[in-house]
Design a protein around this motif. Structure first.
Motif, short mmCIF file in Angstrom:
data_model
loop_
_atom_site.label_atom_id
_atom_site.label_comp_id
_atom_site.label_asym_id
_atom_site.label_seq_id
_atom_site.Cartn_x
_atom_site.Cartn_y
_atom_site.Cartn_z
N GLY A 30 0.82 -1.21 0.00
CA GLY A 30 0.00 0.00 0.00
C GLY A 30 0.85 1.25 0.00
N THR A 75 1.86 3.20 -2.30
CA THR A 75 1.59 4.28 -3.25
C THR A 75 0.39 5.14 -2.84
OG1 THR A 75 0.19 2.86 -4.64
CG2 THR A 75 2.55 2.96 -5.18
N SER A 133 2.75 -2.54 -6.43
CA SER A 133 1.47 -1.88 -6.71
C SER A 133 0.95 -2.39 -8.05
CB SER A 133 1.63 -0.36 -6.77
OG SER A 133 0.44 0.27 -7.21
N ARG A 134 -0.37 -2.44 -8.18
CA ARG A 134 -0.96 -2.85 -9.45
C ARG A 134 -0.83 -1.77 -10.51
NH1 ARG A 134 -7.12 -3.41 -7.63
NH2 ARG A 134 -6.05 -3.96 -5.69
N SER A 135 -0.54 -0.54 -10.10
CA SER A 135 -0.53 0.60 -11.03
C SER A 135 0.89 1.11 -11.25
CB SER A 135 -1.39 1.74 -10.47
OG SER A 135 -1.19 2.93 -11.20
N ASN A 164 1.04 4.87 -10.52
CA ASN A 164 1.19 5.20 -9.10
C ASN A 164 2.62 4.97 -8.64
OD1 ASN A 164 -1.50 5.87 -8.97
ND2 ASN A 164 -2.14 3.99 -7.95
N LEU A 165 3.26 3.93 -9.15
CA LEU A 165 4.66 3.67 -8.79
C LEU A 165 5.56 4.79 -9.31
CD1 LEU A 165 4.92 -0.17 -9.40
CD2 LEU A 165 5.01 1.00 -7.19
N THR A 167 10.65 -0.93 -6.66
CA THR A 167 9.22 -0.99 -6.96
C THR A 167 8.93 -2.11 -7.95
OG1 THR A 167 9.42 0.63 -8.77
CG2 THR A 167 8.94 1.49 -6.57
N GLN A 198 5.47 -3.57 -10.36
CA GLN A 198 4.07 -3.51 -10.75
C GLN A 198 3.47 -4.91 -10.58
OE1 GLN A 198 3.27 -2.24 -14.76
NE2 GLN A 198 1.04 -2.18 -14.45
N GLU A 247 -0.14 -6.74 -8.35
CA GLU A 247 -1.17 -6.68 -7.34
C GLU A 247 -0.86 -7.67 -6.22
OE1 GLU A 247 -4.87 -7.80 -9.05
OE2 GLU A 247 -4.25 -9.84 -9.50
#
Length: 243
Positions: free
Chosen positions: A15, A17, A39-41, A44-45, A62, A64, A66
């Motif tokens: 969480g 991001t 992160s899934r996005s 956002n990363l 980081t 990508q 989920e």
């Protein structure tokens, strides 16, 4: 809190991001930690990487990916092992999702499933995946970020109360189950809407994301731990403190 206490510590922020999560990541990097954020996005990363570019001496990794499916969580674990050689000192679970803000019994099935996936299943999978790593290496910190809705139920926010109560139960249960393993499981409960760089404070004494980050770091470095007293509170006052 001396920054050197977190120097070179490997910390996963699930969480990381979000509005609160990114401030935790930035603070930990400033204290010299190596911080991993899935992160899934990718967008956002990238926003997180931009925000933390001048954070300090720590290293940011980081991915990508989920975290609310078993395969996704396993992929993050494999990636983390590759990046850190299997080392993990702490996990911060700052997980949340969409809040619908309407009567509980009017939630659509898809909305309820989405809510469970983000507020409960993601926490379960994070613990299921990473607590065993901490246990295997003989210790570490596992910190859940929670809201104060567990103590009060409001119209249009019943699902938040359900999630907050369940998250507290997770924390207390895992703390007892891992007692003696060297792992310290705890929860930081925030009794305020959090002001972030994306959402300014709207009333006096509102807790800020910077305050949350400071309290997270304090809990990650505290030597005072009791598996039967693992819930710590951050209240809506200018002089808020750990309780």
């Amino acid at each position: 809190m001396p920054a050197e206490t977190l120097t070179n510590q490997v910390i996963l922020v699930a969480g990381g991001t979000g509005g609160v999560g990114e401030e935790i990541v930035r603070f930990l990097l400033g204290a010299g930690a190596t911080v991993a954020v899935p992160s899934r996005s990718d967008a956002n990363l990238q926003r997180l990487r931009d925000y933390c570019a001048d954070a300090g001496p720590g290293q940011l990794h980081t991915l990508q990916q989920e975290m609310n499916t078993p395969d996704g969580a396993d992929n993050v674990r494999a990636w983390l092992r590759e990046r850190t050689g299997g080392r993990l000192d702490a996990v911060v679970a700052a997980l949340n999702g969409r809040f619908y803000g309407k009567p509980f019994h009017t939630l659509a099935w898809a909305e309820w499933q989405d809510f469970l996936a983000n507020y409960l299943t993601a926490h379960f999978l994070t613990a299921r995946t990473f607590l065993p790593l901490l246990e295997k290496q003989g210790g570490g910190r596992y910190l859940m970020i929670n809201g104060g809705a567990a103590d009060a139920v409001y119209p249009g926010a019943v699902e938040l109360s359900v999630a907050a109560s369940a998250q507290l139960a997770m924390t207390k249960g895992m703390a007892l189950e891992t007692a003696g393993s060297g792992v310290q499981v705890s929860s930081l409960v925030i009794y305020s809407r959090v002001a972030t760089r994306h959402e300014a404070a709207t009333y006096p004494g509102q807790v800020t994301s910077q305050q949350v980050a400071e309290h997270v770091a304090a809990l990650l470095t505290s030597s005072d731990y009791n598996p039967r007293h693992v819930v710590h509170a951050l209240h809506l006052t200018p002089a808020s403190s750990l309780a």
